[in-house]
Design an enzyme around this catalytic site. Structure first.
Site, mmCIF file in Angstrom:
data_model
loop_
_atom_site.group_PDB
_atom_site.id
_atom_site.type_symbol
_atom_site.label_atom_id
_atom_site.label_comp_id
_atom_site.label_asym_id
_atom_site.label_seq_id
_atom_site.Cartn_x
_atom_site.Cartn_y
_atom_site.Cartn_z
ATOM 1 N N GLY B 46 25.144 -5.525 20.115
ATOM 2 C CA GLY B 46 25.558 -4.129 19.978
ATOM 3 C C GLY B 46 27.001 -3.956 19.550
ATOM 4 O O GLY B 46 27.420 -2.851 19.211
ATOM 5 N N CYS B 255 -3.179 10.351 11.350
ATOM 6 C CA CYS B 255 -2.817 10.321 9.935
ATOM 7 C C CYS B 255 -3.988 10.875 9.113
ATOM 8 O O CYS B 255 -5.145 10.525 9.329
ATOM 9 C CB CYS B 255 -2.519 8.882 9.519
ATOM 10 N N CYS B 258 -5.522 7.642 7.028
ATOM 11 C CA CYS B 258 -6.164 6.488 7.664
ATOM 12 C C CYS B 258 -6.663 6.790 9.070
ATOM 13 O O CYS B 258 -7.359 5.976 9.657
ATOM 14 C CB CYS B 258 -5.216 5.296 7.689
ATOM 15 N N CYS B 280 0.831 8.674 7.346
ATOM 16 C CA CYS B 280 1.659 7.574 7.827
ATOM 17 C C CYS B 280 2.927 7.470 6.994
ATOM 18 O O CYS B 280 2.877 7.501 5.763
ATOM 19 C CB CYS B 280 0.917 6.246 7.686
ATOM 20 N N CYS B 286 -0.660 2.002 6.813
ATOM 21 C CA CYS B 286 -1.708 2.958 6.447
ATOM 22 C C CYS B 286 -2.781 2.255 5.612
ATOM 23 O O CYS B 286 -3.980 2.376 5.871
ATOM 24 C CB CYS B 286 -1.077 4.107 5.657
#
Lengths: 251, 297, 263
Positions: B46, B255, B258, B280, B286
């Site tokens: 970080g 979605c 899909c 998606c 997808c």
């Protein structure tokens, strides 16, 4: 003399000594003109609990100067100003106001020594009631109790209730003086300094102020006052001290 | 040509037509410098490690930081995937993929599970990542505290002394203004219970995937010359209030193409009447879901 | 009521090369006490305040923070010598606070009033939004700002409101010592009075120690228990406020006092 000074608790049949001043000296040095103006030399004063002592002398003799030195407002150039101070939760304590110890003086003013000057100096916008109650709260009174006493004093001094919520800075001179006195008497100080408390008051209010002083005195307060009003002096003071005796001779 | 002579020892000889470029464009010294920064970044999860960012043959804002990190990590056996907002076929993704195809001649792919290095702009793939993968983020602004404290000297000190009260001021402002934490992307996280980090402008929906991820996650900010990292299996906690806990959000429907649920969806307006559909954002995921469904039939 | 000593300067000296910022300044402040530092521009007031408030390393001398130990003794620690930087910064945002002359320096202008007040609480670890908000609201009320302004930014506030907001922000984590740099400077007279009244009440209510730098002797008279007069980097006189204003002993104090406009 020196031995009695070292034992300020002597009573002489009155209450115990509360203020004990000896050899007090004061001069003002004006740097602008580079002159020194001596105003006091050999100041002596002893005030007992339960008595009211009047300072007399001509204008300029140093009555107010002496009073201001006792309050720690003016700084002395020599001698001793010993004040018996109430101590928080402990035994009483003598402090010498002439020494540079500001916190002790602040504490003395908070709990022991009340001063009614001729001028009211307050923060703008603060209500009259708050101003009057403040010294009592500072001295440790419960706020409700302090406010109750403030109301009682303002009523006695005939400050109209409609004014209590306003700042006294907008009041007339007489009203301001009465607010100032109410503030001075809000806490029952064991020692009080009164600089012309009855000046500019009408007869009725003058009578009230004299009663307040008598009540405080009979309550055991040691009081030093300046009164131009000789009738008032005769009525409430047991002794007169002529300050001219300490007036320094200009060099 | 001396630079090329030097590099030829470390990298395979480039094909005839790209002979003027070293493997993956950057010279070996630069890559070594970047790798040192990467090692430091991995060692201090970080923490924003400074590095001497190079001029790249593309403008700032197009992923110069990510490209440099990718360049420093690539080997000839790698398989590279590049996505932009989850899609493999947008301009940014296509040009970066082409860039490495030409300068490194590495294999490229659009399949998440086949890739060993994935460079991304603003998304984490839906397909769970593995220990054999590196995810490289393109970062526009690496400093999460800049929103409220513009002085770099001060923000560095705040990181050093872990003075992160300011981050919560930002979240407080969100709730005060919108009734909830309205930060929807670049949602700050605390990495390994120490440094607060800007995860680049990924949707907050992706934030949970940052934490304890088996893959190595590297972040490159080219213009700002900073690199930072979330090593594998490192905790990355999204900041929040006890009475306003972190909520990844997301659209509560499948979605339209899909039928997948629990994935990040893009809103697509399909006509002038404002008809919309949700599809998606991750094009590879997808396609895979649709292929699986067809195979099952 | 005046309590235990909690801050000391001992022989504080700050030189800017050959130029003297302040020299051999010593003072002490106790809980519940307001100390005014007065003097004209260039007298070293601001240098003294910057060193005292932990923002500038003095050339020599001590800036001492007094903490009460469990057995009731005061333990003195030099904030530059004995505290690490994280400890010093923590002190500055917890037990100490600073009120700037220009509220814009002490506030985050792009953050709401609530966020400004809440910042120190959040820095101290507060993580409940509702509690932070309630506390911020209570502070707004205490400094006489309508609580429906909680979500407004200080850019929408008047000068006096900004200054009161800055005070609320500074006091929200219960500091014991507050440094104030000309807090009433640049405000209208009526707004000044309101601020003075507010500061006076807060000092009494929270037993604050305050070091206030001002060139306005009237402000010092109404607010301060004690004052120090500075000239050319030195403290030339110190004492009770009324002593110095009514009976100044140093030539410079006399000049300063005699320069006040009477109203």
């Amino acid at each position: 003399m020196a031995t009695t000074r070292s034992e300020p608790d002597r009573t002489d049949g009155r209450g115990p000594v509360q203020i004990d001043i000896s050899g007090l000296k004061k001069s003002f040095h004006l740097f602008g003109q580079n002159v020194s103006i001596p105003v006091m030399e050999g100041g002596e004063l002893c005030v007992h609990a339960g008595e009211c002592v009047a300072l007399i002398g001509e204008s300029g003799a140093g009555k107010s100067t002496l009073m201001r030195m006792i309050y720690g407002n003016y700084r002395s150039n020599g001698g001793k100003i010993r004040v018996r101070c109430v101590a928080q939760g402990g035994p009483e304590k003598w402090i010498d106001v002439g020494l540079p110890h500001p916190h002790e003086i602040i504490e003395m003013r908070r709990a022991t020594l009340g001063y009614v000057s001729q001028f009211l100096r307050v923060i703008p916008r603060v209500s009259t009631l708050d101003i009057v109650a403040e010294p009592a709260i500072a001295a440790g009174a419960a706020p409700e109790e302090a406010v109750a006493r403030a109301k009682q004093l303002l009523s006695r001094l005939r400050v109209r209730e409609t004014l209590w919520g306003l700042s006294p800075l907008t009041f007339s001179g007489g009203e301001q003086q009465r607010v100032n006195i109410a503030r001075g008497f809000a806490h029952r100080f064991p020692i009080m300094l009164l600089d012309e408390p009855t000046a500019s008051l009408d007869a009725v209010n003058r009578e009230t102020v004299l009663q307040l002083i008598e009540e405080a005195r009979d309550d055991g307060a040691a009081i030093i006052g300046i009164f131009h009003d000789s009738a008032a002096r005769a009525r409430i003071c047991s002794r007169e001290i002529d300050v001219s005796a300490f007036t320094a001779q200009a060099a | 040509m001396s630079a090329q002579d030097l590099s030829s020892a470390a990298a395979p000889a480039p094909a005839e037509e790209e002979a003027d470029y070293n493997f993956a464009y950057l010279d070996e010294n630069t890559k070594r410098m970047i790798r040192r920064a990467l090692l430091k970044a991995v060692a201090i999860p970080g923490y924003q490690t400074p590095f001497a960012s190079r001029e790249m043959p593309m403008p700032y804002g197009w992923g110069t930081g990510g490209v440099q990190v990718t360049s420093a990590c690539l080997t000839e056996s790698d398989s590279l995937k590049v996505i932009d907002q989850g899609a493999d076929d947008t301009t940014n993704a296509v040009s970066i993929r082409k860039f490495f195809e030409r300068t490194a001649r590495v294999a490229t792919t659009t399949r998440t599970e086949e890739a060993t290095i994935i460079q991304t702009r603003h998304r984490i793939p839906e397909t769970p990542l593995t220990e054999n993968q590196i995810l490289v983020y393109q970062v526009p602004i690496p400093e999460p505290l800049r929103f409220l404290e513009p002085r770099e000297t001060e923000t560095r000190k705040m990181h050093a002394l872990e003075e992160y009260g300011l981050m919560h001021v930002k979240l407080y402002e969100d709730i005060a203004r919108h009734g909830h934490i309205a930060t929807a992307y670049a949602y700050p996280v605390q990495v390994g219970r120490r440094y607060v980090m800007d995860p680049s402008p990924i949707p907050k929906f992706d934030n949970p995937k940052l934490s304890n991820c088996p893959a190595l996650q590297l972040f490159g900010a080219g213009r700002e010359q900073r690199i930072y990292a979330v090593p594998p299996y490192t905790e990355a906690i999204s900041l929040d209030f006890e009475d306003h806990p972190f909520d990844p959000g997301g659209v509560d429907q499948p979605c339209a193409l899909c039928g997948a649920t629990g994935v990040y969806l893009d809103e697509v307006i399909t006509d002038d009447q404002g008809t919309r559909m949700y599809v998606c954002s991750d094009t590879d995921h997808c396609e895979k879901t649709r292929a699986d469904a067809e195979a099952a039939q | 009521m005046i309590g235990a000593p909690l801050f000391k300067l001992s022989g504080l000296t700050k030189l800017y090369g050959a130029r003297v910022g302040c020299r051999h300044a010593s003072l002490e402040v106790r809980a519940g006490e307001v100390l005014a530092v007065v003097g004209e521009s260039g007298s070293g007031k601001s240098t003294l305040l910057s060193c005292a408030s932990g923002q500038m390393l003095p050339t020599s001398g001590g800036v001492l923070h007094g903490a009460t130990s469990p057995d009731g003794r005061t333990v003195w620690r030099d904030i530059y010598q004995d505290l690490s930087e994280p400890e010093r910064r923590k002190l500055l945002r917890s037990e100490w606070a600073y009120v700037h002359q220009d509220a814009r320096d002490g506030l985050r202008m792009s953050v709401s009033a609530g966020g400004n007040i809440g910042e120190r609480m959040m820095a101290a670890g507060a993580r409940r939004y509702g509690a932070i908000r309630r506390e911020a609201e209570a502070w707004l009320a205490r400094v006489e700002i309508p609580t429906d302004r909680l979500d407004d930014r200080p850019t929408a506030f008047s000068g006096g409101m900004r200054q009161r907001l800055q005070i609320a922000r500074a006091l929200a984590t219960g500091p014991k010592l507050v440094f104030m740099d000309e807090p009433t400077g640049g405000l209208d007279v009526s707004v000044q009075a309101r601020l003075l009244d507010l500061v006076r009440r807060l000092v009494a209510e929270y037993d604050l120690a305050v070091i206030i730098v001002t060139h306005d002797l009237a402000v010092a008279r109404l607010l301060a228990h004690r004052m120090v007069v500075m000239k050319q980097g030195r403290i030339v006189e110190s004492g009770l406020t009324d002593q110095i204003l009514d009976d100044p002993l140093h030539p410079y104090s006399q000049l300063l006092v005699s320069s006040i406009l009477q109203t």
